[in-house]
Design a protein around this motif. Structure first.
Motif, PDB file in Angstrom:
ATOM      1  N   VAL A 382       0.873  -1.173   0.000  1.00 41.23           N
ATOM      2  CA  VAL A 382       0.000   0.000   0.000  1.00 41.23           C
ATOM      3  C   VAL A 382       0.908   1.220   0.000  1.00 41.23           C
ATOM      4  O   VAL A 382       1.939   1.231   0.690  1.00 41.23           O
ATOM      5  N   GLY A 416      -1.768   6.111   2.402  1.00 44.67           N
ATOM      6  CA  GLY A 416      -1.057   4.859   2.658  1.00 44.67           C
ATOM      7  C   GLY A 416      -1.334   4.210   4.001  1.00 44.67           C
ATOM      8  O   GLY A 416      -1.755   3.049   4.066  1.00 44.67           O
ATOM      9  N   ALA A 420      -3.482   0.826   4.389  1.00 39.74           N
ATOM     10  CA  ALA A 420      -2.740  -0.379   4.765  1.00 39.74           C
ATOM     11  C   ALA A 420      -3.392  -1.036   5.985  1.00 39.74           C
ATOM     12  O   ALA A 420      -3.517  -2.261   6.067  1.00 39.74           O
ATOM     13  N   CYS A 434       3.318  -0.795   4.086  1.00 38.79           N
ATOM     14  CA  CYS A 434       2.928   0.557   3.717  1.00 38.79           C
ATOM     15  C   CYS A 434       4.201   1.288   3.322  1.00 38.79           C
ATOM     16  O   CYS A 434       5.054   1.555   4.170  1.00 38.79           O
ATOM     17  N   ASP A 436       5.689   4.665   2.135  1.00 36.67           N
ATOM     18  CA  ASP A 436       5.151   6.025   2.184  1.00 36.67           C
ATOM     19  C   ASP A 436       6.280   7.041   2.036  1.00 36.67           C
ATOM     20  O   ASP A 436       7.464   6.689   2.104  1.00 36.67           O
ATOM     21  N   ILE A 460       5.771  -0.477   8.080  1.00 40.68           N
ATOM     22  CA  ILE A 460       5.801   0.851   7.455  1.00 40.68           C
ATOM     23  C   ILE A 460       7.227   1.181   7.015  1.00 40.68           C
ATOM     24  O   ILE A 460       8.154   1.068   7.817  1.00 40.68           O
TER      25      ILE A 460
END
Lengths: 563, 176
Positions: A382, A416, A420, A434, A436, A460
């Motif tokens: 994502v 995002g 996610a 995610c 980002d 992340i």
């Protein structure tokens, strides 16, 4: 038996197969929340901001294909949903947004937290409702879910006054739906399919452009069959990524502003475009008059209004992608376009587009490729919106169907993290990354709180370049490097995560990239990686806004081909 | 691009906000609408909208398709053509003094219009016809001094047996 509007709403949601909702309550929607304990099968996830709730519902919907549900109170709660609803509208995401409204006698009186949310969302919903009596609630909820998930999916908003939620009425769940003005065409017209097959069989340089419609329709096998039987190269749109495995021998990446140069050049050279579930967005076509100048166009889409909207079409087919391709595939000759395929391979060799430079510092392309290598591509990815989004689309190879979740049409920064979160809630067993940017991440950073509280194990990776990078790139290329309002001063993201009890690492040296990704994967629960990357790295290839696809810049200020 | 005047007839469910949805669509998509009217149709719970739009045939086709996408819109037909009756009503209040009154009355006669109100210094005329006829009448009266003009916008119907805007009544039986 008589039930309250709130109870009826819950029963309807259960009937529609809803298992999770993302929302925040407020004054007028308390009666609904007050009923939730009676319906334990309806899980509610409290988000930190309604925009996060809307994007989480989108992430859930895009990962599952089911309808995502978000809830907000009246006034500011409802207006905070607007960006998420607009995003769902642009990318055809099935979403039902439920908002509380002030009591019926107060409507129109500018009451506290009263806002005309059906008026506001008129142009960004597939349809919307203001419920004026409890007796019509069940019918409306049933219609809303039906509209959201059928035809071309999209968001539907239901605005419910507080006293509609509290009034009692006899509950009858409607067994059917009557919408005389809504009849999506599913099967393609046989004579049109016939014409399309003839064009395909006669073409020498056919090219498939697959969009998100192929994913929505889950036409993965049919698309592959069409490509393989007639040996047709496949490129996708940004939102069509993962409709066709990118490691497939007939896959030639994706087209558009930051798509692969060879994909864009193929559009210029092909003699037939088979457009499948895509809508010729300007980011995809470049200058419209220069799009596919030598090609006839077959356009398959379930939305008749998309056909002929942006480009002239030779053979339109209105219908759902899967059944249309099933019929079409029956009439396709088995051929090998040897010359054309080898021309495509030459284009790819001459314009590699996605090679990663060897650098001492960390560049985002390298990080993303390492995430791909370490996950072996087995992840739902994502993104937010910006440079990192384009690099992810370029350097992560998507083989798994429907494995990229990204905001295409609206280009919503901040998408995002909450999206996610929704994807991970939908598929707790799957790895969800995610990826980002530092700018994008900060736009919904508050959802770290939701992730921590609910222990949603999203990994992340922030590509932290200290700029609103995509805009900075435009300033560098088109505004003589005047970096107005693009430099960022971000907080220490690892400290922020730590405040939420989410572990994280800041990565400054290239040698630490791989171990840090492995560490994130091995750690249970959410994890944040803050990659300090090269600040002024640019995304290439790039088709400047307003230029034709063939005028793609492959590296700084060098045109691949000038016309 | 070749532009011309098209008349669309839309059958819509009679629900609050339908006109707003259609009008909002035209504004958002940048479609330039000459006139839009809405009123009852022969079916209960179904209203009939007549939309006059000037544009290329591709643009008008987009208007039609986008209108049909609205859930409350049941059917849209482009009824432009010779077989279509198009009518509009106008009320015109024109300055009239003793020296001009009879001349105005003659013009009204020629156009088969009606005088519906007489005052010391004005006449109010009711006229129906297609847009061209009403515009000609207006032009003839302009010299006398127009005090007020109100036009309804067009309604349209296809002549004879053809029912291009008709809809299947069976599909409507559940509308309330």
């Amino acid at each position: 038996m008589k039930k309250t509007g709130s109870q009826i709403l819950c029963e309807c949601l259960i009937n529609e197969g809803v298992d999770v909702m993302f929302g925040i309550l407020g004054g007028v929607i308390i009666p609904f929340y007050d009923t939730l304990p009676q319906y334990p099968q309806l899980k509610h996830i409290l988000v930190a901001h309604e925009q996060g709730g809307a994007h989480a519902a989108e992430g859930y919907a895009r990962a599952t294909g089911k309808v995502g549900v978000c809830i907000a109170t009246s006034g500011p709660g409802a207006t905070n949903l607007v960006t998420g609803i607009a995003d769902a509208y642009m990318d055809s995401v099935p979403l039902v947004a439920i908002t509380g409204q002030v009591t019926r006698p107060l409507i129109g009186k500018d009451a506290f937290q009263e806002i005309d949310i059906t008026g506001i969302t008129l142009p960004i919903t597939k349809h919307n409702y203001l419920v004026t009596d409890t007796a019509s609630l069940a019918k409306i909820v049933k219609e809303a879910f039906f509209l959201a998930r059928t035809g071309r999916p999209g968001p539907v908003l239901i605005d419910i006054p507080k006293d509609v939620l509290t009034s009692l009425t006899e509950f009858v769940y409607p067994d059917r739906i009557s919408l005389p003005g809504y009849k999506p065409t599913v099967q393609g017209h046989p004579s049109q399919i016939n014409k399309a097959a003839r064009l395909i069989n006669e073409s020498n340089k056919p090219l498939i452009i697959a969009g998100r419609g192929a994913i929505i329709s889950q036409a993965y096998d049919e698309l592959k069959q069409l490509a393989e039987v007639a040996q047709i190269p496949v490129i996708t749109t940004l939102l069509g990524i993962s409709s066709f495995p990118e490691s497939h021998i007939l896959s030639y990446g994706w087209l558009g502003m930051h798509g692969m140069a060879y994909a864009n050049l193929a559009v210029e050279e092909c003699d037939l475009v088979i457009a499948i579930g895509m809508r010729f967005d300007d980011r995809v076509t470049g200058k419209i008059s220069g799009f596919a100048p030598n090609a006839k166009i077959i356009h398959i889409d379930i939305d008749p209004a998309e056909i002929g909207k942006n480009v002239r079409v030779d053979v339109p087919i209105v219908g759902d992608i899967k059944p249309v391709l099933q019929s079409l595939n029956k009439d396709i000759d088995r051929v090998d376009h040897i010359e054309w395929i080898s021309r495509m391979d030459t284009l790819r060799k001459e314009h590699p587009s996605i090679n990663i430079r060897d650098t001492e510092s960390i560049i985002p392309q390298y990080v993303i490729r390492q995430i791909y290598e370490i996950t072996k591509g087995d992840s739902i990815v994502v993104t937010g919106v910006g440079q990192h989004q384009m690099w992810t689309a370029q350097h992560f190879w998507f083989d798994k169907p429907n494995s990229l979740i990204t905001s295409g049409g609206l280009g919503t920064m901040g998408y995002g993290l909450p999206a996610a979160m929704g994807a991970k809630v939908a598929f707790p067993e799957e790895t969800v990354w995610c990826i980002d940017g530092d700018g994008s991440f900060q736009m919904n950073i508050q959802e770290l709180g939701t992730i921590a509280r609910e222990n949603i194990a999203v990994k992340i990776a922030i590509m932290n370049n200290g700029f609103l990078g995509m805009v900075r790139q435009w300033q560098e290329l088109f505004y003589e490097k005047r970096y107005v309002a693009t430099p960022l001063r971000c907080p220490d993201f690892v400290k922020v995560a730590d405040a939420y009890n989410i572990p994280g690492i800041t990565v400054k040296n290239k040698i630490d990239v791989i171990p840090s990704i492995k560490k994130a994967m091995e750690t249970e629960g959410p994890f944040l990686l803050n990659f300090i990357v090269e600040p002024e790295e640019n995304v290439y290839p790039m088709v400047p806004a307003g230029a034709a696809l063939s005028e793609v810049l492959e590296e700084p200020l060098k045109k691949v081909r000038c016309k | 691009m070749l532009t011309s005047k098209h008349t669309l007839v839309a059958m819509v469910t009679d629900k609050p906000g339908v006109l707003n949805r259609a009008a909002s669509l035209f504004r958002r998509r940048g479609f330039n609408i000459d006139s839009i009217t809405v009123g009852h149709s022969e079916l209960p719970h179904v209203s009939r909208m007549t939309i006059v739009v000037v544009g290329s045939s591709a643009m008008v086709e987009q208007v039609r398709k986008q209108l049909e996408k609205l859930v409350d819109v049941i059917k849209v037909a482009d009824v432009t053509g010779e077989g279509t009756i198009i009518r509009e009503l106008a009320l015109i209040k024109v300055k009239a003094v003793s020296t001009t009154r009879s001349e105005i009355m003659q013009i009204v006669d020629i156009f088969r219009a009606k005088i519906v109100d007489v005052a010391a210094d004005s006449l109010t005329i009711e006229a129906t016809g297609d847009e061209d006829k009403l515009s000609s009448l207006y032009n003839m009266l302009r010299g006398f001094g127009i005090k007020e003009l109100a036009r309804t916008g067009c309604v349209a119907m296809v002549r004879g047996g053809a029912k291009s805007a008709a809809i299947d009544k069976e599909s409507l039986k559940d509308i309330q």
